[in-house]
Scaffold this motif. Structure first.
Motif, short mmCIF file in Angstrom:
data_model
loop_
_atom_site.label_atom_id
_atom_site.label_comp_id
_atom_site.label_asym_id
_atom_site.label_seq_id
_atom_site.Cartn_x
_atom_site.Cartn_y
_atom_site.Cartn_z
N UNK A 668 0.84 -1.21 0.00
CA UNK A 668 0.00 0.00 0.00
C UNK A 668 0.88 1.26 0.00
N UNK A 669 1.79 1.31 -0.96
CA UNK A 669 2.55 2.53 -1.20
C UNK A 669 2.36 2.95 -2.64
N UNK A 670 2.71 4.19 -2.93
CA UNK A 670 2.47 4.74 -4.26
C UNK A 670 3.56 5.74 -4.59
N UNK A 671 3.62 6.13 -5.86
CA UNK A 671 4.46 7.26 -6.24
C UNK A 671 3.83 7.96 -7.45
N UNK A 672 3.77 9.26 -7.38
CA UNK A 672 3.40 10.09 -8.52
C UNK A 672 4.69 10.62 -9.13
N UNK A 673 4.96 10.20 -10.38
CA UNK A 673 6.16 10.62 -11.08
C UNK A 673 5.80 11.63 -12.18
N UNK A 674 6.66 12.59 -12.39
CA UNK A 674 6.64 13.37 -13.62
C UNK A 674 7.70 12.76 -14.54
N UNK A 675 7.34 12.54 -15.80
CA UNK A 675 8.31 11.92 -16.71
C UNK A 675 8.59 12.83 -17.90
N UNK A 676 9.80 12.70 -18.43
CA UNK A 676 10.24 13.41 -19.63
C UNK A 676 10.91 12.40 -20.55
N UNK A 677 10.49 12.38 -21.81
CA UNK A 677 11.01 11.44 -22.81
C UNK A 677 12.07 12.13 -23.65
N UNK A 678 13.22 11.49 -23.79
CA UNK A 678 14.29 12.01 -24.65
C UNK A 678 14.18 11.39 -26.04
N UNK A 679 14.61 12.12 -27.04
CA UNK A 679 14.60 11.61 -28.42
C UNK A 679 15.72 10.58 -28.61
#
Length: 679
Positions: A668-679
């Motif tokens: 019962x743990x979580x994470x909210x990630x912001x992601x960035x995709x590289x070319x």
């Protein structure tokens, strides 16, 4: 225009006329023109053509412009065709550009008017830029002196809203049926997949996905803009019918009984869209259309709302002192909106804790004044106190459904007066019922009036918990949906149930249009028994809040009843609010496994081709890491920055199955990630 058409009926002008009309908006993407008996509707992604057929349109083709692919063959007969003893007397085509406002973005309206003598039909096709779908609204106008008394005299069979033939030799059909009435339904999605056959096949649902086996072609989706199937008016028992590659959408919402005369009455509508043939492409195309239904203003539409009804004390505590204390609790937790549920009003409902409460179907204007005993100073001190704290107010409201909402105009004025006098913008609309077409029509008029007269300032929270209501795809342009009433008092709130419902709906609905609740987990432990591993009391409060992040979080409790340790999540709520607008600017879809209390699961908010958010949940299982399927492109490096929760920074490349290895330290743990995709 309405007066003009009414006069046409009365004078019985016996002529057949087609207005040759071409229209291109300032945005050159949008076109609608009638030329050489062919009606063409298009934007930059989709083109649809009809044989004019004196206004009774026959589908010719549907071109997915991005792929240069035609997906329809010519149909054999028109849609929305009435009884043959009512021939078309006159037909007119016009187009007009509709400017965007606070309710809806700009679009091109292509209008088809059909005069049958005793009644008229109006079809309005909506064409929006950068949207791979074209919607159609349908209306009927019955002359004040009709030749018939009953609706069934107009047509012999269920009205066909759409009729077309696909180019697919072996169409695969997937129908998605939706369920509201969440007080009794905990399974809100049902899918039915079938291979079209040479014999008649009938399917239920608001949504149909049509594709070719093998995935070599693009696909088609059809959305029926109507309540859930099981509550539709005049329901024929199904929504879609196919015979090999011929498909119809049936049931216009005209039940048996008396007709409404002298005004335009809205029927059910339909949307036809295109996608690239993949399930992911289907979700993206559908969401693109759904985003055009309501123009979103983050400052108006994003919220973390608290509503005290979830603690089951009903209205027993309502007073000026109590409401101010609740606003103090909102401020302490970082809540942005506070909604006062049933019991603020002078006319007490049957759900009141006070035995004098008896109101439900019939209300007077006086009933909707602040309760003299509970709020002797009215709303002004409450509104002022909320404003000082930067918290926006909402109220519970039950329109009078007596005699098919005959008092709808008075109810609309009550809501508008509360908006004008106190700045109250958020109204939870409860107790609605749609047993007949007149009720349906007047409720729509009520929503139209309060939304337009407030210039979009009023947000309607449509309660979807009980009764025959509007569902997920009907009257859904006025605000959001209040999804569930769950209570620890009844033992019917489990966090993984809420997560599962949101996860399933997120494939087919914008989650930012749903209010999803989290409760006071410390109450009613005895209702679950010792050792229940999935009971609310066994699951961290922050985790339960995280479940609601991809929707509009609803704090379903009295803030003054929380223990001190509950306020540990205040910093989480405040951090969430700082990124909520950007999070909801993306399109949210389900990833991972379906939640069941024991899986790895989550959501992905796709903002653009290069960035977005992932919300990952580890339910109750022993694996501290997991290879989670996502919607990320393969072979491109991705950097994941943790925003909330217990995850760590990750840099990884999705494999051929779009999977990423995630780690979370405990159950019962979580994470909210912001992601960035590289070319």
């Amino acid at each position: 225009m309405m007066k003009f058409l009414a006069n046409m009926v009365k004078t019985r002008v016996l002529m057949v006329a087609m207005l040759l009309f071409s229209f291109t908006t300032a945005n050159s993407q949008l076109q609608a023109f009638l030329r050489n008996d062919t009606l063409t509707l298009s934007n930059n992604l989709i083109k649809r053509q009809f044989l004019w057929n004196n206004g009774e349109l026959v589908s010719l083709n549907l071109v997915y412009l991005k792929r240069g692919e035609n997906l329809f063959q010519m149909s054999t007969s028109p849609a929305l065709r009435f009884n043959l003893r009512f021939p078309v007397i006159n037909s007119v085509f016009k187009s007009r550009e509709v400017e965007g406002d606070n309710l809806r973005g700009a679009y091109l309206a292509a209008e088809v008017f059909l005069d049958y003598g005793s009644f008229m039909i109006k079809r309005i096709f909506r064409i929006s830029a950068d949207t791979p779908a074209i919607a159609c609204e349908n209306y009927i106008f019955i002359n004040v002196e009709p030749q018939f008394k009953e609706i069934e005299e107009i047509y012999d069979d269920p009205l066909v809203l759409e009729r077309f033939n696909t180019v697919f030799d072996y169409p695969m059909l997937k129908a998605i049926e939706f369920f509201d009435r969440t007080d009794v339904n905990n399974n809100l999605i049902k899918t039915d997949e079938a291979l079209a056959y040479i014999r008649e096949l009938k399917l239920r649902g608001n949504l149909l996905q049509v594709s070719q086996q093998g995935g070599a072609h693009g696909g088609v989706f059809i959305l029926k803009e109507a309540p859930c199937s099981f509550v539709q008016l005049g329901y024929p028992g199904y929504d879609f019918k196919s015979i090999r590659n011929s498909i119809t959408v049936e049931g216009a919402g005209l039940p048996e009984g008396e007709l409404l005369t002298g005004e335009w009455v809205k029927l059910y509508g339909s949307v036809v869209g295109v996608f690239d043939g993949t399930d992911q492409g289907f979700m993206y195309s559908l969401r693109s259309y759904q985003n055009s239904v309501r123009y979103r203003i983050p400052e108006r539409d994003n919220m973390v709302m608290m509503n005290t009804w979830g603690d089951r004390n009903k209205d027993a505590s309502i007073s000026e002192t109590f409401l101010k204390a609740e606003l103090d609790a909102c401020e302490k937790l970082g809540i942005s909106h506070f909604q006062i549920d049933d019991g603020w009003q002078q006319g007490l409902s049957v759900n009141s804790a006070d035995s004098k409460g008896h109101k439900w179907d019939m209300w007077s204007k006086e009933d909707w004044t602040p309760h003299a005993g509970r709020l002797p100073n009215g709303f002004k001190p409450i509104a002022r106190y909320a404003e000082e704290k930067g918290i926006r107010l909402g109220l519970w409201f039950h329109p009078s459904n007596h005699n098919s909402y005959e008092n709808w105009e008075s109810d609309a004025e009550v809501i508008l007066d509360l908006f004008r006098d106190y700045g109250i913008c958020y109204f939870k609309i409860d107790g609605t019922q749609l047993p007949d077409k007149l009720s349906d029509h007047r409720l729509w008029l009520l929503f139209e009036k309060v939304s337009k007269d407030s210039e979009g300032g009023i947000v309607i929270n449509l309660d979807a918990t009980s009764g025959n209501r509007t569902g997920y795809h009907y009257m859904n342009s006025y605000g959001n949906i209040f999804l569930e009433n769950r209570y620890t008092d009844l033992g019917n709130y489990y966090p993984h149930w809420t997560l599962r419902n949101l996860w399933q709906l997120s494939a087919y609905l914008p989650t930012k249009n749903l209010q999803v609740e989290f409760l006071n987990k410390w109450r009613n432990k005895n209702m679950y028994g010792e050792g229940d591993p999935l009971a609310p009391y066994a699951i961290p409060f922050e985790y339960q809040f995280a479940i609601t992040m991809m929707a509009q979080p609803l704090a379903w409790f009295e803030g003054t009843g929380l223990p001190d340790e509950a306020h540990d999540i205040a910093s989480v709520i405040k951090k969430y609010r700082s990124i909520q607008s950007r999070l909801h600017s993306g399109d949210v879809f389900p990833i991972g496994e379906e939640p069941n209390g024991y899986n790895w699961t989550g959501f992905q908010s796709v903002i653009n081709d290069h960035s977005g958010y992932l919300l990952v949940f580890r339910e109750k299982n022993t694996e501290s890491s997991y290879l989670l399927p996502t919607l990320l492109p393969v072979n491109n490096p991705v950097a994941f920055t943790p925003i909330l929760g217990k995850g760590k920074m990750i840099k990884a490349i999705p494999n051929s199955k779009r999977e990423i290895q995630f780690e979370l330290p405990e159950e019962f743990s979580y994470c909210l990630y912001e992601y960035v995709i590289s070319d």
